[in-house]
Design an enzyme around this catalytic site. Structure first.
Site, PDB file in Angstrom:
ATOM      1  N   LYS A   7     -12.588   0.513   5.058  1.00  0.00           N
ATOM      2  CA  LYS A   7     -11.770   1.692   4.745  1.00  0.00           C
ATOM      3  C   LYS A   7     -12.682   2.858   4.398  1.00  0.00           C
ATOM      4  O   LYS A   7     -13.662   2.695   3.662  1.00  0.00           O
ATOM      5  CB  LYS A   7     -10.856   1.384   3.563  1.00  0.00           C
ATOM      6  N   LEU A  60     -17.257  -4.024   2.657  1.00  0.00           N
ATOM      7  CA  LEU A  60     -18.363  -3.301   2.014  1.00  0.00           C
ATOM      8  C   LEU A  60     -18.360  -3.544   0.508  1.00  0.00           C
ATOM      9  O   LEU A  60     -18.918  -2.758  -0.266  1.00  0.00           O
ATOM     10  CB  LEU A  60     -18.249  -1.798   2.334  1.00  0.00           C
ATOM     11  N   HIS A  84       0.815 -11.678   1.915  1.00  0.00           N
ATOM     12  CA  HIS A  84      -0.265 -10.933   1.258  1.00  0.00           C
ATOM     13  C   HIS A  84      -1.003 -11.747   0.196  1.00  0.00           C
ATOM     14  O   HIS A  84      -2.214 -11.621   0.026  1.00  0.00           O
ATOM     15  CB  HIS A  84       0.331  -9.673   0.621  1.00  0.00           C
ATOM     16  N   TYR A 119       0.830  -1.212   0.000  1.00  0.00           N
ATOM     17  CA  TYR A 119       0.000   0.000   0.000  1.00  0.00           C
ATOM     18  C   TYR A 119       0.870   1.270   0.000  1.00  0.00           C
ATOM     19  O   TYR A 119       0.350   2.371  -0.171  1.00  0.00           O
ATOM     20  CB  TYR A 119      -0.949   0.055   1.214  1.00  0.00           C
ATOM     21  N   LYS A 173       1.680  -6.508   5.747  1.00  0.00           N
ATOM     22  CA  LYS A 173       1.714  -7.712   4.902  1.00  0.00           C
ATOM     23  C   LYS A 173       2.974  -7.728   4.031  1.00  0.00           C
ATOM     24  O   LYS A 173       3.449  -6.677   3.601  1.00  0.00           O
ATOM     25  CB  LYS A 173       0.483  -7.764   3.993  1.00  0.00           C
ATOM     26  N   ARG A 224     -17.966   8.802   8.165  1.00  0.00           N
ATOM     27  CA  ARG A 224     -18.149   7.381   7.861  1.00  0.00           C
ATOM     28  C   ARG A 224     -17.353   6.491   8.814  1.00  0.00           C
ATOM     29  O   ARG A 224     -17.774   5.373   9.118  1.00  0.00           O
ATOM     30  CB  ARG A 224     -17.756   7.095   6.411  1.00  0.00           C
TER      31      ARG A 224
HETATM   32  P1  NAP Z   1     -14.237  -1.613   1.592  1.00  0.00           P
HETATM   33  O1  NAP Z   1     -13.792  -1.254   2.963  1.00  0.00           O
HETATM   34  O2  NAP Z   1     -15.179  -2.731   1.390  1.00  0.00           O
HETATM   35  O3  NAP Z   1     -14.901  -0.370   0.875  1.00  0.00           O
HETATM   36  C1  NAP Z   1     -14.271   0.883   0.822  1.00  0.00           C
HETATM   37  C2  NAP Z   1     -15.165   1.789  -0.025  1.00  0.00           C
HETATM   38  O4  NAP Z   1     -16.397   2.014   0.651  1.00  0.00           O
HETATM   39  C3  NAP Z   1     -14.529   3.126  -0.244  1.00  0.00           C
HETATM   40  O5  NAP Z   1     -14.877   3.541  -1.566  1.00  0.00           O
HETATM   41  C4  NAP Z   1     -15.217   4.036   0.775  1.00  0.00           C
HETATM   42  O6  NAP Z   1     -15.295   5.339   0.274  1.00  0.00           O
HETATM   43  C5  NAP Z   1     -16.582   3.406   0.878  1.00  0.00           C
HETATM   44  N1  NAP Z   1     -17.190   3.519   2.225  1.00  0.00           N
HETATM   45  C6  NAP Z   1     -16.663   3.155   3.403  1.00  0.00           C
HETATM   46  N2  NAP Z   1     -17.521   3.370   4.411  1.00  0.00           N
HETATM   47  C7  NAP Z   1     -18.635   3.903   3.855  1.00  0.00           C
HETATM   48  C8  NAP Z   1     -19.871   4.347   4.366  1.00  0.00           C
HETATM   49  N3  NAP Z   1     -20.141   4.280   5.678  1.00  0.00           N
HETATM   50  N4  NAP Z   1     -20.803   4.831   3.482  1.00  0.00           N
HETATM   51  C9  NAP Z   1     -20.539   4.882   2.151  1.00  0.00           C
HETATM   52  N5  NAP Z   1     -19.364   4.494   1.604  1.00  0.00           N
HETATM   53  C10 NAP Z   1     -18.431   4.003   2.449  1.00  0.00           C
HETATM   54  O7  NAP Z   1     -12.958  -1.897   0.640  1.00  0.00           O
HETATM   55  P2  NAP Z   1     -11.392  -2.033   0.835  1.00  0.00           P
HETATM   56  O8  NAP Z   1     -10.779  -0.754   1.276  1.00  0.00           O
HETATM   57  O9  NAP Z   1     -10.877  -2.627  -0.405  1.00  0.00           O
HETATM   58  O10 NAP Z   1     -11.243  -3.107   2.010  1.00  0.00           O
HETATM   59  C11 NAP Z   1     -11.022  -2.758   3.363  1.00  0.00           C
HETATM   60  C12 NAP Z   1      -9.599  -3.029   3.779  1.00  0.00           C
HETATM   61  O11 NAP Z   1      -9.268  -4.404   3.546  1.00  0.00           O
HETATM   62  C13 NAP Z   1      -8.537  -2.283   2.958  1.00  0.00           C
HETATM   63  O12 NAP Z   1      -8.434  -0.919   3.285  1.00  0.00           O
HETATM   64  C14 NAP Z   1      -7.307  -3.091   3.264  1.00  0.00           C
HETATM   65  O13 NAP Z   1      -6.802  -2.774   4.539  1.00  0.00           O
HETATM   66  C15 NAP Z   1      -7.892  -4.504   3.229  1.00  0.00           C
HETATM   67  N6  NAP Z   1      -7.744  -5.131   1.896  1.00  0.00           N
HETATM   68  C16 NAP Z   1      -6.907  -6.210   1.798  1.00  0.00           C
HETATM   69  C17 NAP Z   1      -6.741  -6.848   0.583  1.00  0.00           C
HETATM   70  C18 NAP Z   1      -5.848  -8.042   0.511  1.00  0.00           C
HETATM   71  O14 NAP Z   1      -5.518  -8.486  -0.603  1.00  0.00           O
HETATM   72  N7  NAP Z   1      -5.433  -8.588   1.630  1.00  0.00           N
HETATM   73  C19 NAP Z   1      -7.414  -6.394  -0.570  1.00  0.00           C
HETATM   74  C20 NAP Z   1      -8.258  -5.287  -0.454  1.00  0.00           C
HETATM   75  C21 NAP Z   1      -8.415  -4.684   0.786  1.00  0.00           C
HETATM   76  P3  NAP Z   1     -14.673   6.640   1.039  1.00  0.00           P
HETATM   77  O15 NAP Z   1     -13.244   6.346   1.366  1.00  0.00           O
HETATM   78  O16 NAP Z   1     -14.831   7.721  -0.004  1.00  0.00           O
HETATM   79  O17 NAP Z   1     -15.527   6.853   2.238  1.00  0.00           O
END
Ligand code: NAP
Length: 281
Positions: A227, A185, A106, A48, A73, A233
């Site tokens: 995230k 999400l 990872h 990241y 990771k 949020r």
């Molecule tokens: P996520 O948390 O499912 O979704 C993030 C998205 O949702 C962003 O566009 C955010 O926009 C929006 N959001 C968040 N809260 C909200 C709310 N209350 N209302 C409306 N929109 C909202 O996706 P992710 O970031 O991919 O996954 C979470 C974490 O998992 C990552 O940050 C990372 O640490 C980890 N991850 C790990 C891997 C892996 O391969 N191990 C892959 C992906 C992610 P805004 O920021 O504009 O609010």
């Protein structure tokens, strides 16, 4: 904050803050805001490119180290026993920490077995309180477990209403591996935030769709790390402990499962090759 107990007795918050796709210049503020909102688990990764900013926010917060749970990771280009140890030292230095709470492989690619030997050593030395993997499908996970001494404490995998991983979770339960959801999400894909089933349940509880989704995962004993860049949020996403979804709610959400990833196909050779050739700058 409710905690889960990992297979080595380490306790981990069931809800934390993920920093994937937060540009490094905005990460310090985002983590500062998340810590102020009450988050104590922070999930980052070498890939990241924002570990230093996470470290600065942690240092500035003044929160005692033992109250935090920090995950990072190992990226594929650092796979292998010696390279993984060097990468761990680099991540720790960037984070400004002297131990990690959780260190994950990872991706299930490259010299995973060499990497796991390194992680086992780091765990035995107490430099990583818990070690685990990410994006391991059941076949890879079972193979790693069966041919090594230490069973991963965590498998962080894509898990959300459109990809529910119930059979994977059953297998992990039997093997003592905690499921941690990434993309809880659904990364906002496939109109998750306006889905009619989720919206009806949200209205019935006087909650928002993100709160319903996070609550649903937590009621399945899954660790979540949503995230967001926005403090409003952050507050919304952590406010999921004062209500309970009913069995009927859980059954209705179960109907949304497509059984497939909305983000990445770990079985597609082109995708695997593309990921394996990504280099950290
Ligand atoms: P996520 O948390 O499912 O979704 C993030 C998205 O949702 C962003 O566009 C955010 O926009 C929006 N959001 C968040 N809260 C909200 C709310 N209350 N209302 C409306 N929109 C909202 O996706 P992710 O970031 O991919 O996954 C979470 C974490 O998992 C990552 O940050 C990372 O640490 C980890 N991850 C790990 C891997 C892996 O391969 N191990 C892959 C992906 C992610 P805004 O920021 O504009 O609010």
């Amino acid at each position: 904050m409710p905690q889960v107990t990992l297979n080595n007795g380490v306790r981990m918050p069931i809800l934390g803050f993920g920093v994937f796709q937060i540009p490094s210049e905005q990460t310090e503020q985002a983590v500062t805001d998340a810590l102020a909102a009450g988050y104590r688990l922070i999930d980052t990764a070498a890939a990241y490119q924002n570990e230093e900013a996470v470290g600065r926010a942690i240092a500035a917060s003044g929160i005692p180290r033992e109250e935090l749970f920090v995950t990072t990771k190992l990226w594929i280009s650092d796979a292998g026993e010696q390279a993984a140890k060097r990468a761990f030292d680099t991540s720790l230095a960037k984070l400004g920490l002297d131990y990690l709470d959780l260190y994950l492989i990872h991706q299930p690619f490259g010299d995973v077995y060499g990497s796991w030997r390194a992680l086992q050593d780091l765990n035995r030395q107490g430099r990583a309180r818990a070690i685990g993997v990410s994006n391991f499908y059941p076949d890879r996970l079972v193979d790693l477990i069966d041919h090594n001494e230490i069973t991963p404490a965590v498998n962080q995998i894509e898990t959300h209403p459109f990809f529910q991983r119930t059979t994977d979770q059953d297998m992990m339960r039997k093997r003592g591996v905690q499921l941690e959801s990434w993309g809880p999400l659904g990364q906002g894909r496939d109109d998750l935030f306006t889905n009619p089933i989720l919206t009806r349940i949200a209205t019935a509880h006087g909650k928002t769709v993100p709160q319903i989704v996070l609550r649903w995962l937590i009621q399945r004993d899954i660790v979540v790390i949503p995230k967001t860049m926005r403090p409003d949020r952050m507050a919304e996403n952590i406010d999921v402990f004062g209500f309970q979804l009913t069995g009927d709610d859980m059954t209705r959400i179960a109907t949304l499962d497509t059984g497939a990833s909305s983000a990445f196909d770990h079985h597609d050779p082109e995708s695997v090759s593309w990921l394996g050739n990504l280099r950290l700058t």
